[in-house]
Design a protein around this motif. Structure first.
Motif, PDB file in Angstrom:
ATOM      1  N   GLN A  91       0.859  -1.189   0.000  1.00  0.00           N
ATOM      2  CA  GLN A  91       0.000   0.000   0.000  1.00  0.00           C
ATOM      3  C   GLN A  91       0.887   1.228   0.000  1.00  0.00           C
ATOM      4  O   GLN A  91       1.850   1.307   0.758  1.00  0.00           O
ATOM      5  N   ALA A  92       0.568   2.217  -0.853  1.00  0.00           N
ATOM      6  CA  ALA A  92       1.454   3.360  -1.037  1.00  0.00           C
ATOM      7  C   ALA A  92       1.640   4.158   0.244  1.00  0.00           C
ATOM      8  O   ALA A  92       2.760   4.556   0.590  1.00  0.00           O
ATOM      9  N   VAL A  93       0.548   4.416   0.953  1.00  0.00           N
ATOM     10  CA  VAL A  93       0.608   5.205   2.189  1.00  0.00           C
ATOM     11  C   VAL A  93      -0.059   4.404   3.302  1.00  0.00           C
ATOM     12  O   VAL A  93      -1.228   4.035   3.186  1.00  0.00           O
ATOM     13  N   MET A  94       0.694   4.147   4.371  1.00  0.00           N
ATOM     14  CA  MET A  94       0.140   3.330   5.444  1.00  0.00           C
ATOM     15  C   MET A  94       0.931   3.522   6.724  1.00  0.00           C
ATOM     16  O   MET A  94       2.157   3.592   6.718  1.00  0.00           O
ATOM     17  N   PHE A  95       0.197   3.625   7.852  1.00  0.00           N
ATOM     18  CA  PHE A  95       0.791   3.622   9.187  1.00  0.00           C
ATOM     19  C   PHE A  95       0.705   2.192   9.722  1.00  0.00           C
ATOM     20  O   PHE A  95      -0.380   1.739  10.089  1.00  0.00           O
ATOM     21  N   ASP A  96       1.828   1.503   9.751  1.00  0.00           N
ATOM     22  CA  ASP A  96       1.856   0.121  10.209  1.00  0.00           C
ATOM     23  C   ASP A  96       2.269   0.107  11.680  1.00  0.00           C
ATOM     24  O   ASP A  96       3.455   0.116  12.014  1.00  0.00           O
ATOM     25  N   ILE A  97       1.282   0.090  12.573  1.00  0.00           N
ATOM     26  CA  ILE A  97       1.561   0.169  14.001  1.00  0.00           C
ATOM     27  C   ILE A  97       2.299  -1.067  14.529  1.00  0.00           C
ATOM     28  O   ILE A  97       3.262  -0.927  15.285  1.00  0.00           O
ATOM     29  N   PRO A  98       1.887  -2.301  14.173  1.00  0.00           N
ATOM     30  CA  PRO A  98       2.600  -3.466  14.720  1.00  0.00           C
ATOM     31  C   PRO A  98       4.099  -3.461  14.421  1.00  0.00           C
ATOM     32  O   PRO A  98       4.904  -3.815  15.283  1.00  0.00           O
ATOM     33  N   SER A  99       4.477  -3.055  13.206  1.00  0.00           N
ATOM     34  CA  SER A  99       5.905  -3.038  12.858  1.00  0.00           C
ATOM     35  C   SER A  99       6.551  -1.687  13.110  1.00  0.00           C
ATOM     36  O   SER A  99       7.737  -1.508  12.836  1.00  0.00           O
ATOM     37  N   ARG A 100       5.757  -0.730  13.595  1.00  0.00           N
ATOM     38  CA  ARG A 100       6.242   0.628  13.879  1.00  0.00           C
ATOM     39  C   ARG A 100       6.938   1.232  12.664  1.00  0.00           C
ATOM     40  O   ARG A 100       8.065   1.700  12.712  1.00  0.00           O
ATOM     41  N   ARG A 101       6.228   1.206  11.552  1.00  0.00           N
ATOM     42  CA  ARG A 101       6.714   1.773  10.297  1.00  0.00           C
ATOM     43  C   ARG A 101       5.643   2.696   9.717  1.00  0.00           C
ATOM     44  O   ARG A 101       4.450   2.462   9.887  1.00  0.00           O
ATOM     45  N   TYR A 102       6.103   3.747   9.009  1.00  0.00           N
ATOM     46  CA  TYR A 102       5.190   4.598   8.247  1.00  0.00           C
ATOM     47  C   TYR A 102       5.668   4.577   6.806  1.00  0.00           C
ATOM     48  O   TYR A 102       6.790   4.990   6.510  1.00  0.00           O
ATOM     49  N   TYR A 103       4.819   4.080   5.931  1.00  0.00           N
ATOM     50  CA  TYR A 103       5.183   3.930   4.533  1.00  0.00           C
ATOM     51  C   TYR A 103       4.567   5.060   3.722  1.00  0.00           C
ATOM     52  O   TYR A 103       3.347   5.253   3.728  1.00  0.00           O
ATOM     53  N   LEU A 104       5.402   5.792   3.021  1.00  0.00           N
ATOM     54  CA  LEU A 104       4.958   6.880   2.147  1.00  0.00           C
ATOM     55  C   LEU A 104       5.622   6.687   0.797  1.00  0.00           C
ATOM     56  O   LEU A 104       6.739   7.137   0.557  1.00  0.00           O
ATOM     57  N   PHE A 105       4.936   5.934  -0.076  1.00  0.00           N
ATOM     58  CA  PHE A 105       5.477   5.561  -1.378  1.00  0.00           C
ATOM     59  C   PHE A 105       6.843   4.883  -1.189  1.00  0.00           C
ATOM     60  O   PHE A 105       6.910   3.852  -0.547  1.00  0.00           O
ATOM     61  N   GLY A 106       7.928   5.464  -1.696  1.00  0.00           N
ATOM     62  CA  GLY A 106       9.235   4.825  -1.574  1.00  0.00           C
ATOM     63  C   GLY A 106       9.951   5.116  -0.273  1.00  0.00           C
ATOM     64  O   GLY A 106      11.040   4.580  -0.029  1.00  0.00           O
ATOM     65  N   LEU A 107       9.380   5.946   0.574  1.00  0.00           N
ATOM     66  CA  LEU A 107      10.009   6.321   1.834  1.00  0.00           C
ATOM     67  C   LEU A 107       9.446   5.469   2.976  1.00  0.00           C
ATOM     68  O   LEU A 107       8.233   5.330   3.108  1.00  0.00           O
ATOM     69  N   VAL A 108      10.354   4.913   3.773  1.00  0.00           N
ATOM     70  CA  VAL A 108       9.955   4.130   4.943  1.00  0.00           C
ATOM     71  C   VAL A 108      10.480   4.848   6.182  1.00  0.00           C
ATOM     72  O   VAL A 108      11.691   5.042   6.335  1.00  0.00           O
ATOM     73  N   MET A 109       9.585   5.259   7.055  1.00  0.00           N
ATOM     74  CA  MET A 109       9.963   5.950   8.279  1.00  0.00           C
ATOM     75  C   MET A 109       9.838   5.013   9.463  1.00  0.00           C
ATOM     76  O   MET A 109       8.834   4.308   9.607  1.00  0.00           O
ATOM     77  N   HIS A 110      10.868   5.014  10.314  1.00  0.00           N
ATOM     78  CA  HIS A 110      10.894   4.169  11.489  1.00  0.00           C
ATOM     79  C   HIS A 110      10.544   4.986  12.736  1.00  0.00           C
ATOM     80  O   HIS A 110      10.447   6.214  12.681  1.00  0.00           O
ATOM     81  N   ALA A 111      10.405   4.303  13.842  1.00  0.00           N
ATOM     82  CA  ALA A 111      10.029   4.984  15.083  1.00  0.00           C
ATOM     83  C   ALA A 111      11.063   6.028  15.483  1.00  0.00           C
ATOM     84  O   ALA A 111      10.722   7.089  16.009  1.00  0.00           O
ATOM     85  N   GLN A 112      12.345   5.744  15.200  1.00  0.00           N
ATOM     86  CA  GLN A 112      13.393   6.695  15.582  1.00  0.00           C
ATOM     87  C   GLN A 112      13.446   7.918  14.669  1.00  0.00           C
ATOM     88  O   GLN A 112      14.208   8.843  14.916  1.00  0.00           O
ATOM     89  N   ASP A 113      12.628   7.925  13.620  1.00  0.00           N
ATOM     90  CA  ASP A 113      12.568   9.081  12.723  1.00  0.00           C
ATOM     91  C   ASP A 113      11.473  10.053  13.123  1.00  0.00           C
ATOM     92  O   ASP A 113      11.040  10.880  12.313  1.00  0.00           O
ATOM     93  N   VAL A 114      11.020   9.976  14.361  1.00  0.00           N
ATOM     94  CA  VAL A 114       9.907  10.813  14.811  1.00  0.00           C
ATOM     95  C   VAL A 114      10.256  12.296  14.761  1.00  0.00           C
ATOM     96  O   VAL A 114       9.365  13.159  14.663  1.00  0.00           O
ATOM     97  N   PHE A 115      11.554  12.628  14.780  1.00  0.00           N
ATOM     98  CA  PHE A 115      11.923  14.042  14.719  1.00  0.00           C
ATOM     99  C   PHE A 115      11.524  14.651  13.379  1.00  0.00           C
ATOM    100  O   PHE A 115      11.397  15.876  13.263  1.00  0.00           O
ATOM    101  N   TRP A 116      11.309  13.808  12.346  1.00  0.00           N
ATOM    102  CA  TRP A 116      10.795  14.338  11.084  1.00  0.00           C
ATOM    103  C   TRP A 116       9.415  14.947  11.288  1.00  0.00           C
ATOM    104  O   TRP A 116       9.082  15.975  10.688  1.00  0.00           O
TER     105      TRP A 116
END
Length: 482
Positions: free
Chosen positions: A65-90
């Motif tokens: 899925q292009a855009v998705m907040f995956d809570i169990p894996s603590r990932r935020y997917y935005l097309f080709g960008l994958v944000m992790h929990a430690q990227d919260v400062f973004w």
């Protein structure tokens, strides 16, 4: 003694009038450039919000899925960008960027965010389009509101609220779809198999959307929204706002209805009348029901529909447009509008720097991260041969979409040895977008620690042997001794 009963009665009546709600505002539809702009922004915003969860995006690891907040894996997917929990400062940087951008735009153009981009405005506009399609335009809705309850009124009112509830449910469900696979979650939602949190969130947003956009409407802008309260501190005489040109509109003798000779602008000017024909159309189209001719008011959201209304009247009589227009107080007084001032430059610079930092931090993020945390209980262990052993928890995070192998070693700790238990320090394997925790034991012989400091700094060196990342990662740490 004077009788104060009448005075007290007047005061009480005044208070009642203040707290009584006004009649429901039924704005009139209008066509024009600003109405077209509002409609275009609304269509674009709705398309983005409602379509994004359904767009597919192929990944090696993670949801398709292009855009998705995956809570169990603590990932935020935005097309080709994958944000992790430690990227919260973004997120912090993004919120700061949004704030300074709002301040910058408000300083220059007033409350255009309220008029064109605010969620309350976008959803209220959609609800009013539905209301117009079912009940008719302003006159028809007012007539329907006043008539007795009959089959026609029940059918139209019922159909309107049913459509509002459907759009509200669609809104709540769409928000939920950003937190799980859209196709699977939609099927589970309507078959009763979705998580309870999905139903709670969807119906909560459904109710709040229905109440805010269908019932409260302009009262959110007038009494609830905090932005309406502090926007005045951002305005000055150079801020571009929706303004009524009082000198042109009132003249010296005031407004006049365009009857007989007063349809001729030259005659009106000769008699001292202004260009305002007092048609009231600017008030009828206003979504918050204000009269822009009374000056800047807290209820004005700068949607500029009154400009479209006034321009249509000016075009009808072939008079110049601009009786109501976007301008500043200085512009109304014939002075020059100054856009480049210390405040606007400051907000603009802060906006630019925040945007640059956000882009830089995302583009320069490390795809291989590693940390080493010393086990504090105990700080060190003295072995039977006199050597000292420290324990560490080493975490390695492979953020790429490819498998990789690594080698870990010690640096700046003479004679020390490293053990990872059953894990080979020269062949640590990780799958794509995965992490591993290893328990590391660092041992230094007694001969090597002679004359050394009690706390000695050293480094773990993590070297990729395969995968997308080629640069080593240096992990600073400390070795504790008696």
């Amino acid at each position: 003694m004077p009788d104060h009963s009448n005075l007290r009665s007047k005061v009480v009546m005044s208070n009642v009038q203040v707290i009584q709600p006004k009649n429901v505002i039924q704005p009139r539809s209008i066509q024009g450039r600003f109405r077209n702009l509002k409609t275009g922004i609304m269509v674009l915003a709705y398309a983005v919000f409602f379509i994004l969860p359904w767009i597919r995006w192929e990944r090696v690891v993670g949801p398709d899925q292009a855009v998705m907040f995956d809570i169990p894996s603590r990932r935020y997917y935005l097309f080709g960008l994958v944000m992790h929990a430690q990227d919260v400062f973004w997120l912090t940087a993004l919120l700061f960027l949004a704030a300074v951008l709002l301040f910058f735009v408000t300083t220059l153009l007033g409350r255009v965010f309220c008029g064109y981009f605010c969620f309350q405005t976008l959803w209220t506009d959609a609800f009013r389009f539905i209301e117009k399609a079912i009940q008719g335009d302003r006159v028809a809705r007012i007539r329907l509101e006043k008539q007795a309850w009959n089959q026609e009124k029940l059918l139209k009112i019922g159909a309107t609220h049913a459509a509002w509830l459907a759009l509200s449910l669609w809104t709540g469900l769409t928000f939920v779809l950003y937190w799980g696979d859209a196709f699977t979650l939609t099927k589970d939602f309507f078959t009763g198999n979705a998580p309870s949190a999905a139903y709670f969130t969807a119906f909560l947003l459904m109710i709040t959307t229905y109440l805010a956009a269908g019932w409260m409407r302009e009262y959110v802008c007038l009494h609830v929204c905090p932005y309406a309260r502090f926007q005045s501190v951002m305005f000055d005489q150079d801020t571009m706002i929706v303004s009524y040109d009082q000198k042109r509109g009132e003249g010296t003798t005031g407004r006049a209805t365009p009857i007989k000779d007063l349809r001729d602008r030259a005659v009106r000017q000769t008699q001292g009348h202004g260009d305002c024909v007092d048609c009231g159309l600017c008030v009828q189209v206003c979504p918050t029901g204000i009269d822009i001719r009374e000056g800047l008011q807290i209820g004005c959201i700068h949607c500029a529909l009154c400009i479209d209304a006034c321009d249509s009247i000016m075009d009808k009589y072939q008079w110049p447009r601009g009786l109501i227009r976007y301008t500043s107080e200085n512009g109304l007084e014939g002075k020059k509008t100054h856009f480049l001032k210390l405040r606007t430059i400051g907000y603009g610079l802060a906006t630019l720097l925040a945007a640059i930092y956000l882009v830089w931090s995302i583009s320069s993020t490390k795809m291989l991260e590693a940390t080493a945390v010393q086990v504090r209980s105990p700080l060190y262990v003295v072995l039977s041969d006199g050597s000292i052993q420290n324990s560490y928890e080493v975490k390695i995070n492979n953020k790429t979409q490819a498998s990789a192998t690594y080698r870990i070693s010690l640096a700046d700790l003479e004679g020390a040895s490293l053990s990872l238990g059953q894990v080979d320090p020269n062949n640590i394997s990780l799958g794509p977008d995965s992490s591993i925790r290893v328990f590391a034991k660092v041992k230094q012989p007694a001969a090597a620690r002679a004359g050394s400091k009690r706390n000695r700094e050293f480094h773990f060196k993590l070297e990729p042997t395969s995968g997308e990342v080629t640069d080593p990662v240096i992990i600073p740490s400390q070795f504790m001794m008696p």
